[in-house]
Design a protein around this motif. Structure first.
Motif, PDB file in Angstrom:
ATOM      1  N   THR A 150      -4.717 -47.348 -38.205  1.00 28.67           N
ATOM      2  CA  THR A 150      -3.833 -48.518 -38.040  1.00 28.67           C
ATOM      3  C   THR A 150      -3.389 -49.051 -39.395  1.00 28.67           C
ATOM      4  O   THR A 150      -3.313 -50.262 -39.615  1.00 28.67           O
ATOM      5  N   GLY A 151      -3.108 -48.142 -40.299  1.00 29.61           N
ATOM      6  CA  GLY A 151      -2.550 -48.528 -41.584  1.00 29.61           C
ATOM      7  C   GLY A 151      -3.502 -49.244 -42.504  1.00 29.61           C
ATOM      8  O   GLY A 151      -3.069 -49.885 -43.476  1.00 29.61           O
ATOM      9  N   GLY A 152      -4.805 -49.166 -42.243  1.00 28.03           N
ATOM     10  CA  GLY A 152      -5.776 -49.847 -43.085  1.00 28.03           C
ATOM     11  C   GLY A 152      -6.058 -51.276 -42.659  1.00 28.03           C
ATOM     12  O   GLY A 152      -6.849 -51.972 -43.310  1.00 28.03           O
ATOM     13  N   TYR A 153      -5.441 -51.725 -41.562  1.00 27.73           N
ATOM     14  CA  TYR A 153      -5.598 -53.111 -41.111  1.00 27.73           C
ATOM     15  C   TYR A 153      -6.484 -53.194 -39.866  1.00 27.73           C
ATOM     16  O   TYR A 153      -6.459 -52.304 -39.010  1.00 27.73           O
ATOM     17  N   ARG A 154      -7.270 -54.272 -39.780  1.00 29.48           N
ATOM     18  CA  ARG A 154      -7.927 -54.630 -38.524  1.00 29.48           C
ATOM     19  C   ARG A 154      -6.872 -55.322 -37.662  1.00 29.48           C
ATOM     20  O   ARG A 154      -6.394 -56.415 -37.976  1.00 29.48           O
ATOM     21  N   ILE A 155      -6.516 -54.676 -36.564  1.00 34.06           N
ATOM     22  CA  ILE A 155      -5.442 -55.147 -35.695  1.00 34.06           C
ATOM     23  C   ILE A 155      -5.915 -56.353 -34.882  1.00 34.06           C
ATOM     24  O   ILE A 155      -7.097 -56.576 -34.690  1.00 34.06           O
ATOM     25  N   LEU A 156      -4.965 -57.136 -34.371  1.00 29.81           N
ATOM     26  CA  LEU A 156      -5.253 -58.349 -33.601  1.00 29.81           C
ATOM     27  C   LEU A 156      -6.321 -58.121 -32.537  1.00 29.81           C
ATOM     28  O   LEU A 156      -7.197 -58.969 -32.335  1.00 29.81           O
ATOM     29  N   SER A 157      -6.266 -57.011 -31.831  1.00 34.47           N
ATOM     30  CA  SER A 157      -7.214 -56.752 -30.750  1.00 34.47           C
ATOM     31  C   SER A 157      -8.661 -56.766 -31.228  1.00 34.47           C
ATOM     32  O   SER A 157      -9.579 -57.008 -30.432  1.00 34.47           O
ATOM     33  N   GLU A 163     -11.383 -66.159 -36.586  1.00 33.20           N
ATOM     34  CA  GLU A 163     -10.751 -65.670 -37.800  1.00 33.20           C
ATOM     35  C   GLU A 163      -9.330 -66.208 -37.917  1.00 33.20           C
ATOM     36  O   GLU A 163      -8.550 -66.177 -36.962  1.00 33.20           O
ATOM     37  N   ASP A 164      -8.984 -66.679 -39.098  1.00 32.85           N
ATOM     38  CA  ASP A 164      -7.679 -67.296 -39.317  1.00 32.85           C
ATOM     39  C   ASP A 164      -6.531 -66.349 -38.984  1.00 32.85           C
ATOM     40  O   ASP A 164      -5.505 -66.759 -38.429  1.00 32.85           O
TER      41      ASP A 164
END
Length: 519
Positions: A150-157, A163-164
């Motif tokens: 996912t592109g290095g990101y922790r996705i919303l799910s 968390e802000d």
């Protein structure tokens, strides 16, 4: 066939009240209700004081020896017993719908497989209480796929409401749905008219037709045209998206899927080790490039919220491809399966209700018209109840808790993992009459009171997603398009015949007959 005009914002809108609490009373007009402020989610589980009225019982079950116990439970879950029998046999063994067990994948993907299993409609909703249960990195369960997917990101799910970034990203999803809401109904009609045309042609030529293959293309085109205003077939992505998405989802979910391969291959490769993200990197980049090119109107809002274009794009891709496309790929065949099995009587009733309501509105489908189809709405809710598209739910206790099923109260310690298997909770015989049966009118009239026990969206059906809870941001969008599928189907056909097979994530539908509307 109904004619379509641009849907008025009066019928399809997102509301952002800043002070009013969400009401369980549903208005006659279907709306996307996303409160802007962080309103505390309504809780439906039993409070500790209520739980204490039931006898206190030690949670039965155990985890076995380290490594050995989790692997044994994994083998039982996938091969020796199968998923449903795995749970049902333990309910019988412990005489309890709450017990301890290990959930896949276990070694060597997940180091934390120990869970407290919740299998009834009373204990299950504790998983929605974000004040007492943490949802951080638990979207797929006891393991989290690599962020390289996912592109290095922790996705919303994967974010907890504490968390802000959860607040900002969920607001962005609400903005996106609101900004494109007027396009949903007309684009669905346009795309699915073409789908049904193609299904009829192939059925006439071959005597049967695979619904999934044609629907995957149609579903993705509908999502991109309605939510982004772009057609992948006219861009570099072309028609490759469904296959790319399916492979990308496999890389994330293979540890918890039964792929139908020989046990020695499936368990030693897919359930014991992670598939290398590098093998899908180029394909994912093609998806990312398409969504980056299509999402300019959302990026302005993302930057206003303090989200980079890159992070916004990865989240929009995930929401569209994993959540929405994956959900449609799983749930739409299930809708057809259950309606088909319900028989001709229900088909006639649906056709009469749907055609009458649309005719009374001058042949136009609007949100208000959909609300005047109580049987159709009930049928969709019943499909969500009997075979929810997201069967597994997880949460970690933030503090020592008391939870209860119908018979007992149990102590849960801070940090323990809670797991709910939703198909058992939504077929709780102490809540639903004839729970194993698909009853089309179950949620009509007084049956609407049971909607609080329909839990597919990571929250009760009679509640709404907010930035403060983990209920699916697109809950009402998914409900809407599921209703539109049934409406389009019975505006066009009196009845239909299918054959049902299995896939790794759900039902495989082969259409064998389509009887065009006779009235």
């Amino acid at each position: 066939m109904a004619s379509f005009t641009s849907v008025s914002s009066h019928f399809l809108q997102l509301e952002f009240p800043s002070t009013k609490k969400y009401s369980n009373h549903r208005s006659n007009i279907y709306t996307f209700s996303f409160p802007q402020s962080q309103i505390k989610a309504t809780s439906t589980f039993e409070t500790p004081s209520t739980s204490q009225e039931l006898p206190l019982r030690k949670i039965p079950g155990d985890y076995g020896l380290p490594i050995v116990g989790p692997i044994k439970d994994r083998i039982d879950y996938f091969y020796n017993q199968g998923r449903d029998t795995f749970f049902a046999s333990r309910v019988q063994k412990y005489n309890s719908t709450v017990f301890r067990a290990n959930m896949p994948p276990g070694p060597f993907i997940s180091s934390e497989s120990n869970v407290i299993v919740l299998l009834d409609g009373k204990s299950f909703p504790i998983l929605f209480d974000v004040d007492n249960v943490e949802k951080r990195d638990l979207f797929t369960g006891t393991y989290m796929p690599s962020t390289e997917l996912t592109g290095g990101y922790r996705i919303l799910s994967y974010l907890d409401p504490s968390e802000d970034k959860h607040d900002k990203l969920k607001r962005l999803m609400f903005f996106h749905l609101r900004s494109r809401s007027n396009h949903v109904i007309p684009e669905f009609h346009s795309t699915y008219t073409k789908l049904f045309d193609n299904l009829e042609k192939q059925l006439a030529a071959n005597g049967k037709v695979n619904f999934g293959e044609l629907h995957d293309q149609a579903g993705f085109i509908f999502l991109t045209k309605s939510l982004f205003g772009t057609n992948p077939g006219e861009m570099k992505l072309g028609n490759d998206a469904p296959k790319i998405i399916t492979k990308w989802i496999l890389f994330q979910l293979s540890p918890i899927l039964s792929l139908g391969l020989p046990q020695v291959i499936e368990d030693s490769i897919f359930h014991s080790f992670r598939l290398p993200p590098a093998l899908v990197k180029k394909d994912y980049q093609r998806l990312y490039d398409f969504f980056y090119e299509s999402s300019g109107f959302v990026f302005d809002e993302a930057l206003r919220l303090g989200i980079s274009k890159e992070e916004a794009c990865h989240n929009l891709l995930f929401a569209t491809c994993f959540n929405s496309f994956g959900g449609m790929k799983l749930f739409f065949p299930n809708v057809l399966k259950w309606i088909s099995r319900a028989g001709i009587k229900l088909h006639v009733q649906l056709a009469e209700e749907i055609r009458s309501a649309v005719k009374s509105n001058g042949g136009k489908i609007t949100m208000a018209v959909l609300e005047n189809m109580p049987l159709m709405k009930s049928v969709v809710y019943e499909a969500f109840r009997i075979e929810p598209p997201v069967p597994l739910q997880y949460g970690k206790a933030k503090r020592d808790l008391l939870i209860s099923n119908h018979e007992n109260t149990f102590k849960v310690k801070e940090g323990e993992m809670l797991f709910g298997f939703q198909p058992f909770a939504t077929k709780d015989p102490k809540i639903f009459d004839r729970p194993e049966e698909f009853i089309g009118d179950r949620f009509m009239g007084d049956g609407e009171k049971l909607l609080k026990h329909v839990l597919w969206s990571n929250g009760p059906e009679n509640e709404s997603p907010t930035v403060a809870n983990k209920q699916c941001a697109g809950k009402d969008f998914v409900t809407l398009i599921s209703r539109l599928l049934v409406v389009e189907l019975f505006l066009r056909y009196d009845t239909f015949g299918i054959q049902v097979g299995k896939t790794a994530i759900g039902s495989a539908i082969t259409i064998t007959s389509l009887k065009r509307a006779s009235f």
